[in-house]
Design an enzyme around this catalytic site. Structure first.
Site, short mmCIF file in Angstrom:
data_model
loop_
_atom_site.label_atom_id
_atom_site.label_comp_id
_atom_site.label_asym_id
_atom_site.label_seq_id
_atom_site.Cartn_x
_atom_site.Cartn_y
_atom_site.Cartn_z
N GLU A 1 -53.41 4.75 -29.17
CA GLU A 1 -53.97 3.52 -28.58
C GLU A 1 -54.99 3.83 -27.49
O GLU A 1 -55.29 2.99 -26.65
CB GLU A 1 -52.84 2.64 -28.01
N HIS B 1 -48.74 0.06 -21.89
CA HIS B 1 -48.34 -0.67 -23.09
C HIS B 1 -46.89 -0.32 -23.42
O HIS B 1 -46.48 0.83 -23.31
CB HIS B 1 -49.24 -0.30 -24.26
N HIS C 1 -42.95 -2.17 -25.46
CA HIS C 1 -42.36 -3.13 -26.42
C HIS C 1 -41.13 -3.83 -25.84
O HIS C 1 -40.03 -3.64 -26.35
CB HIS C 1 -41.95 -2.38 -27.70
N HIS D 1 -45.50 -7.30 -31.56
CA HIS D 1 -45.65 -5.87 -31.27
C HIS D 1 -45.22 -5.52 -29.84
O HIS D 1 -44.30 -4.73 -29.65
CB HIS D 1 -47.12 -5.46 -31.52
ZN LIG Z 1 -46.96 -0.29 -29.40
#
Ligand SMILES: [Zn+2]
Length: 270
Positions: free
Chosen positions: A116, A139, A141, A210
């Site tokens: 990413e 980032h 989850h 996501h």
């Molecule tokens: Zn992810």
């Protein structure tokens, strides 16, 4: 040269990834973080003229030319960072208009930065334009925010208002609200560009089905931002199926704005 193991930026990164794993936000190799480093600070721990290898980034980011980032590795598990930081993390400097990354430390098993990376670097460009103090893109989850994207309207104003109504502190912590992307293929320049666009107006961007992106001036603040939104989503998931008897009204939100000297996103309160 001081030992890099003691560098505050590395210690803080190890603590943060460990803490995020403990929160259940980063199963397996889920999640990634990039931290913009101060060159003078890095020089105390590393000879920054020594490039280990050069890795193509697959995108351009001329705004980040020469900037140095501490970033998590692709395929690496947050739970393992504390035991082998030099394998799971890397320090890279962007060159050639951001199309190349010079590895200065880490990824010692031959690895590279998170898949990413485009979303991270493009988000840094967007946030630095708004706030030159922004150093972190994160980032992960978190389960309740993710769950919410299955049962709640993805309209950004509606999504933000619901989160604000779930805990009193929310509007104070993220008055700019939460932006939302529909499901998109991850790891691509396209989702990177879309995330960066959303980062122009908010520090939190939900990736539907996501996870979430957060941005901030340091790791602690960015962690706290996601933590607060996730707490609100948790409350929502506990009550969404029950009859709603009480809420935080817009008038009460205005009182919070005044008390804590924040301004809610334009047009989000009546
Ligand atoms: Zn992810």
């Amino acid at each position: 040269m001081k030992a890099i193991e003691n560098a505050p930026f590395l210690v803080e990164m190890i603590r943060t990834t460990t803490n995020m794993y403990a929160h259940g936000w980063d199963e397996r190799n889920g999640g990634n973080i990039s931290l913009l480093l101060n060159e003078a600070e890095v020089k105390k721990y590393l000879d920054i003229t020594k490039v280990i290898r050069t890795i193509p980034t697959g995108f351009a980011a001329p705004e980040l030319e020469g900037k140095i980032f501490l970033v998590t590795g692709t395929g690496k598990y947050f739970k393992n960072v504390q035991y082998a930081p030099d394998v799971n993390l890397g320090i890279v400097r962007l060159t050639c208009g951001g199309t190349q990354a010079e590895l200065l430390w880490g990824f010692s098993d031959g690895g590279k930065f998170t898949s990413e990376f485009p979303a991270h670097m493009m988000s840094h460009v967007a946030r630095l334009a708004v706030d030159p103090e922004n150093r972190v893109v994160m980032h992960c989850h978190p389960a309740n925010l993710l769950a919410m994207t299955y049962v709640h309207d993805l309209d950004e104003k509606a999504f933000t208002r619901t989160l604000w109504q779930m805990c009193t502190e929310c509007i104070v912590v993220f008055p700019d609200g939460v932006n939302v992307l529909p499901w998109m293929l991850c790891g691509t320049n396209e989702i990177g560009e879309a995330t960066a666009k959303k980062m122009e107006t908010a520090r939190l961007v939900v990736w539907s089905q996501h996870g979430i992106y957060g941005a901030g001036k340091d790791l602690d603040e960015t962690f706290g931002l996601i933590e607060t939104a996730e707490k609100a989503a948790e409350i929502y998931m506990k009550i969404a199926h029950l009859p709603l008897v009480n809420t935080i009204t817009d008038d009460q939100m205005h009182l919070l704005e005044q008390r804590f000297n924040v301004k809610a996103r334009e047009g989000y309160l009546s």
